[in-house]
Design a protein around this motif. Sequence first.
Motif, PDB file in Angstrom:
ATOM      1  N   CYS A  10     -87.043 -50.811 -75.482  1.00 55.44           N
ATOM      2  CA  CYS A  10     -86.115 -49.860 -74.869  1.00 55.44           C
ATOM      3  C   CYS A  10     -86.285 -48.458 -75.462  1.00 55.44           C
ATOM      4  N   ASN A  13     -86.319 -47.785 -79.166  1.00 55.88           N
ATOM      5  CA  ASN A  13     -87.605 -47.905 -79.841  1.00 55.88           C
ATOM      6  C   ASN A  13     -88.441 -46.636 -79.670  1.00 55.88           C
ATOM      7  N   CYS A  46     -90.625 -55.228 -79.472  1.00 56.51           N
ATOM      8  CA  CYS A  46     -89.390 -55.608 -78.791  1.00 56.51           C
ATOM      9  C   CYS A  46     -89.294 -57.130 -78.726  1.00 56.51           C
ATOM     10  N   ALA A  47     -88.092 -57.667 -78.912  1.00 56.01           N
ATOM     11  CA  ALA A  47     -87.910 -59.122 -78.911  1.00 56.01           C
ATOM     12  C   ALA A  47     -86.919 -59.576 -77.844  1.00 56.01           C
ATOM     13  N   CYS A  80     -88.143 -54.697 -83.537  1.00 55.05           N
ATOM     14  CA  CYS A  80     -87.255 -55.838 -83.356  1.00 55.05           C
ATOM     15  C   CYS A  80     -87.911 -57.197 -83.544  1.00 55.05           C
TER      16      CYS A  80
HETATM   17 FE1  F3S Z   1     -84.712 -52.522 -77.652  1.00 53.97          FE
HETATM   18 FE2  F3S Z   1     -86.192 -54.655 -77.400  1.00 53.97          FE
HETATM   19 FE3  F3S Z   1     -85.103 -54.111 -79.687  1.00 53.97          FE
HETATM   20  S1  F3S Z   1     -84.824 -53.878 -75.917  1.00 53.97           S
HETATM   21  S2  F3S Z   1     -83.268 -52.993 -79.263  1.00 53.97           S
HETATM   22  S3  F3S Z   1     -86.625 -52.898 -78.615  1.00 53.97           S
HETATM   23  S4  F3S Z   1     -85.255 -56.102 -78.801  1.00 53.97           S
END
Ligand code: F3S
Length: 447
Positions: A10, A13, A46-47, A80
């Motif tokens: 997102c 990040n 991202c997770a 993440c």
């Molecule tokens: Fe964003 Fe993905 Fe982390 S949506 S907050 S980068 S888990």
Amino acid sequence: MRYFIETYGCQMNVADSELVAGLLDGSGHRRATRLEDAQIILFNTCAIREKAEKTIHNRLSQLARLKENDPSILIGVLGCMAKHLSDDLLESKPYVDMVLGPDSYRRLPQLVQDRKAEQEHIVDTRLSRFEVYDDMFPSRREGVNAWTSIMRGCDKFCTFCVVPFTRGRERSRSVAGIVAEVEEAVRQGFVEVTLLGQNVNSYQYEGTRFPDLLESVAAVPGVRRIRYTSPHPSDMDDRLLDVMVAHDNICESIHLPLQAGSDRILRRMNRSYTRSEYIRLVERIRAVMPECTISTDIIVGFPGEQDVEFQETLQVVEQLGFDSAFTFKYSIRPGTKAAEYEDQVPDEVKQERLEQLIAVQKAITLVRNRTYVGREVEVLVEKESKKSSLQWAGRTDGNKWVVFDKESARIKDFVKVHIDTSHGVALQGHIINAVDLSCQEAYHAVG
Ligand code: F3S
Ligand code: SAH
Ligand code: SF4
């Protein structure tokens, strides 16, 4: 050394990568324009769903060869995925040198140095109750919009969501720190600011709440447009809507994640609002700001979701007529509460529901976009259109993309555009006249 950051996930990040770039610039490193030219390669991960994690695993595997050819390259995993996967990453991907969670970036320059000296793997995924990077300035690429993080972490614990585990407890930055960052962004030529947080409207710093913060940002000279994302429906209040109405530079556009239209599913998701509360909220927004566009996030196939409950989601979507929606198949996130629910929905059912939802929303988006045909809208010129080098693409206050012939307009100009047609998600039009001075000129006039 030259560094390259590849960012997933997102906007938080994206903002974090700019923060990391600022840190590395400040300690004498330089940005590489291509991954192949970098001595430090960082993946900001991202997770949120399984697919996001798989993409990063695949991408990381591709780096193994690069490292074989040149063992002096430093490879780091940020963001993440760091916390959950630190053991796994180092076991299955020994060529990864560093794993750093979202609260450990301050240590990065030092760690880069240590890693060079010691050749040890470095793992720091501790989450902090306090770290907000308030005193640090991000290094942004030139552009129109400056992403500005106002808070970190999340305390809502929606049962499907991994964010409270990957980013830790909710904490807000100081008003002074945020305003200083916005002022700096304006000095650098940015004209739009997007305030970021997992729950921007639960922002709270020494008694200052989100609407007050928004007012302080709106008062910064040279900020032509302000957006924010994402607010949580339970934390919306009338004061926020009043502030949006009162300030011309706050865009009338709200991303308001619905997630599901059934009360039982919302309760199981721990979303803390009901279907009718959400509907009333949207009605209130539209009563106060009839032009306000509303977009949403929806998950289909949450554990236990019956077909009738999915139909309830479709009903809300049809009743409210969102301008757009991000739609997702529920993805099991190990460690979250919903991962333990035994009534998981089969993938074929999720897929079917997703396709149905996408079709319904697409039709609604087209109808809503068509209402703009024949109207004049103010557009901020943002970039060249993907389809033609003779055309610009820019957004309206309500976040709709508009494509039009360039004529004499320049990037960052505000122009008045007559909308001629709407195909797909974008609107097409032609410039009637420039609304005012270009922002560059306005900026020089102010500054
Ligand atoms: Fe964003 Fe993905 Fe982390 S949506 S907050 S980068 S888990
Ligand atoms: N903080 C924001 C959203 C963050 S994540 C909010 O509360 O609205 C962005 C979106 O990803 C969520 O709104 C949700 O729709 C989706 N999402 C989160 N976890 C998911 C999961 N396990 N499976 C599928 N979609 C998910
Ligand atoms: Fe995740 Fe819910 Fe927090 Fe959004 S509010 S980040 S969906 S836990």
